[in-house]
Design a protein around this motif. Structure first.
Motif, PDB file in Angstrom:
ATOM      1  N   ASP A   1       4.422  23.553 -27.896  1.00  0.00           N
ATOM      2  CA  ASP A   1       5.362  23.113 -28.997  1.00  0.00           C
ATOM      3  C   ASP A   1       4.602  23.024 -30.097  1.00  0.00           C
ATOM      4  O   ASP A   1       4.362  21.620 -30.414  1.00  0.00           O
TER       5      ASP A   1
ATOM      6  N   THR B   1       5.763  22.578 -33.146  1.00  0.00           N
ATOM      7  CA  THR B   1       6.462  21.732 -34.146  1.00  0.00           C
ATOM      8  C   THR B   1       6.138  20.310 -33.525  1.00  0.00           C
ATOM      9  O   THR B   1       6.505  19.357 -34.562  1.00  0.00           O
ATOM     10  N   ARG B   2       5.536  19.911 -32.536  1.00  0.00           N
ATOM     11  CA  ARG B   2       5.379  18.555 -32.190  1.00  0.00           C
ATOM     12  C   ARG B   2       3.913  18.272 -31.999  1.00  0.00           C
ATOM     13  O   ARG B   2       3.483  17.275 -31.296  1.00  0.00           O
TER      14      ARG B   2
ATOM     15  N   ARG C   1       0.594  17.080 -32.524  1.00  0.00           N
ATOM     16  CA  ARG C   1      -0.069  16.040 -33.451  1.00  0.00           C
ATOM     17  C   ARG C   1      -1.468  15.577 -33.030  1.00  0.00           C
ATOM     18  O   ARG C   1      -1.940  15.143 -32.174  1.00  0.00           O
TER      19      ARG C   1
END
Length: 508
Positions: free
Chosen positions: A502, A504-505, A507
């Motif tokens: 994912d 978008t997540r 980090r």
């Protein structure tokens, strides 16, 4: 000391399946900022339209699609539904569902992602004139009514108690801008417009693509820039990671994962049911004859493959489902038996039908195909050729193959993956297999909301598959291994479905 995290896996992929993701130095050298993510991939996507026949599952182009479109709903590694652009998808009866979108969604061209946009996308997929790979899935919908800007009423042709799972694992979850699609229908796959966190800025085919944050997206992604680089060679991808050119190397090669752990890398492992299989084209000789299918299944020795190619590092399954799966049935897979295989081959040859075929394989399974070709060289009346291709999707959808090594029997939830793979007209039933008993079990699996009834139907399905052999295998389980570079923690790699990162997540 490195940390190892086990993740429940899902359905795999496919034709042309291979993926790798990494975050780190740019292609031209120098150290990139941590808010830049470089993805190393083994095969480029054919296009980046909403539909390649597979949806949000590990395959070439899946991370790019997730970046551009995000998803209405997604499947988690534990087979739960995660609502993303959709707020809810709820039943109103056996054939009726209501989709509610989150507020304020906009495509990168500034137009709204509303109920009318979802209706346009799904009707476009279903339109025979579009010739969409996922047309058969979209054609399960009888009608779509826009209730208001955020609400879409859905009527299905037949009862389906698992509709959210179907959306999550198919092209229905990706929604593109109707305005962009209508403006340039033929070019949309090269210039896609979605409501995801990123927009496509540059794409040099089979080399690289670049994505930057979308100014209109409601999704707050921590990474500012994503670059996808195409590196077909498994060793080159790992060496790129080891040299500091990437942070996450996705592999399905057990040897790569073992080498990485030995070198001190953190490795995230995702386990699944099913595994690598040989799908037969049952629409033409030689595999329109079950005896030819059984002969090849008996000749393919998964245990010997595991020892020879993967140094004994892979799990060779005895059943389709793992014992810990709620859908497990104690139905043994076909075991290698040289004597029985030779007897069937001789029987067919006596009728003037010696078995001769070509294995179509994506590059990441080429070594397996060539190992099998070599291992059966001593058989009479059996000739095996290998055709390796960077992408195999076009040939599979056209039915232009004899047999293909494929990972589509690798899944986190058997529906829709296994059902579509073996039922008549299934979207990934490339071999055109058809059997009334399989279809009956599949209907129960799809329509029933009684989990005990569905479990019994899955047991019936597994028994019939073992008897009639639309595919041989699985020969070994196919976990994902995410090899992490120094400075990247396993907890920083969020996973969807069968091993999709994912982005978008993420980090770093």
């Amino acid at each position: 000391m490195h940390r190892r995290l086990r993740i429940a896996g899902a359905l795999l992929a496919v034709a042309g399946l291979t993926a790798v993701a990494a975050c780190g130095g740019p292609a031209g050298g120098g150290e990139a900022p941590r808010n830049q993510l470089t993805i190393l991939w083994a095969a480029d996507a054919t296009d980046l339209s909403t539909d390649n026949g597979l949806g949000l599952q590990v395959n070439a182009g899946v991370h790019e699609r997730l970046a551009i479109y995000d998803a209405l709903v997604a499947l988690t590694p534990t087979a739960d539904i995660e609502y993303r652009l959709a707020e809810s998808l709820t039943p109103d009866g056996p054939t009726r569902w209501t989709l509610t979108l989150k507020p304020g969604l906009r495509f990168s061209d500034g137009t709204p992602l509303d109920a009318a946009a979802v209706k346009f996308n799904w009707e476009r997929l279903a339109d025979p004139a579009t010739k969409a790979p996922s047309a058969q899935i979209a054609q399960q919908i009888a009608g779509l009514d826009v209730v208001d800007e955020r609400t879409l009423a859905i009527t299905l042709k037949e009862p389906n108690g698992q509709f959210p799972t179907l959306v999550a694992q198919s092209a229905l979850t990706f929604i593109g801008s109707p305005t962009a699609m209508q403006a340039d229908p033929a070019g949309f796959g090269s210039n896609p417009v979605g409501a995801g966190a990123y927009v496509l800025k540059e794409w040099v085919r089979n080399d690289h693509s670049v994505f930057e944050k979308s100014p209109t997206s409601a999704i707050e992604a921590p990474v500012d820039r994503i670059e996808v680089r195409i590196l077909a060679d498994e060793t080159q991808r790992y060496n790129t990671l080891a040299a500091g050119g990437g942070d996450v190397d996705f592999t399905i090669n057990a040897n790569t994962a073992a080498k990485a752990e030995k070198a001190g890398h953190q490795v995230v492992t995702g386990q699944t049911d099913g595994g690598l299989s040989l799908q037969f084209n049952t629409a033409k000789p030689p595999f329109d004859d079950v005896r030819a299918r059984r002969a090849v299944a008996l000749a393919f020795d998964g245990a010997a493959l595991g020892k020879s190619v993967f140094s004994g590092l892979v799990e060779v399954p005895e059943t389709l489902m793992r014992a810990e799966s709620k859908y497990f049935a104690d139905v043994p897979l076909t075991r290698a038996n040289r004597e029985q295989a030779q007897a069937l081959l001789d029987e067919l040859a006596a009728e003037g039908e010696p078995v001769s075929f070509t294995i179509l394989t994506p590059l990441n399974f080429q070594q397996v195909a060539e190992w099998f070709q070599s291992s059966v060289s001593g058989y009479r009346n059996l000739t095996v050729q290998v055709e390796a291709a960077q992408t195999t999707g076009q040939q599979l959808f056209a039915g232009d193959f004899d047999a293909t090594l494929i990972g589509l029997t690798r899944f986190i939830d058997p529906y829709p993956a296994l059902v579509n793979f073996v039922s008549s007209g299934g979207s990934t039933n490339f071999g055109k297999y058809s059997d009334p008993a399989v279809d009956a079990a599949a209907r129960t699996i799809v329509t029933s909301t009684d989990e005990a009834e569905r479990i019994r139907a899955f047991a019936d399905l597994q028994a019939r598959i073992a008897e009639d052999l639309p595919f041989a295998g699985p020969f070994y389980r196919m976990p994902n291994w995410f090899v992490l570079a120094e400075g990247i923690d396993a907890a920083a790699v969020p996973i969807l479905n069968d091993g999709v990162i994912d982005l978008t997540r993420f980090r770093p």
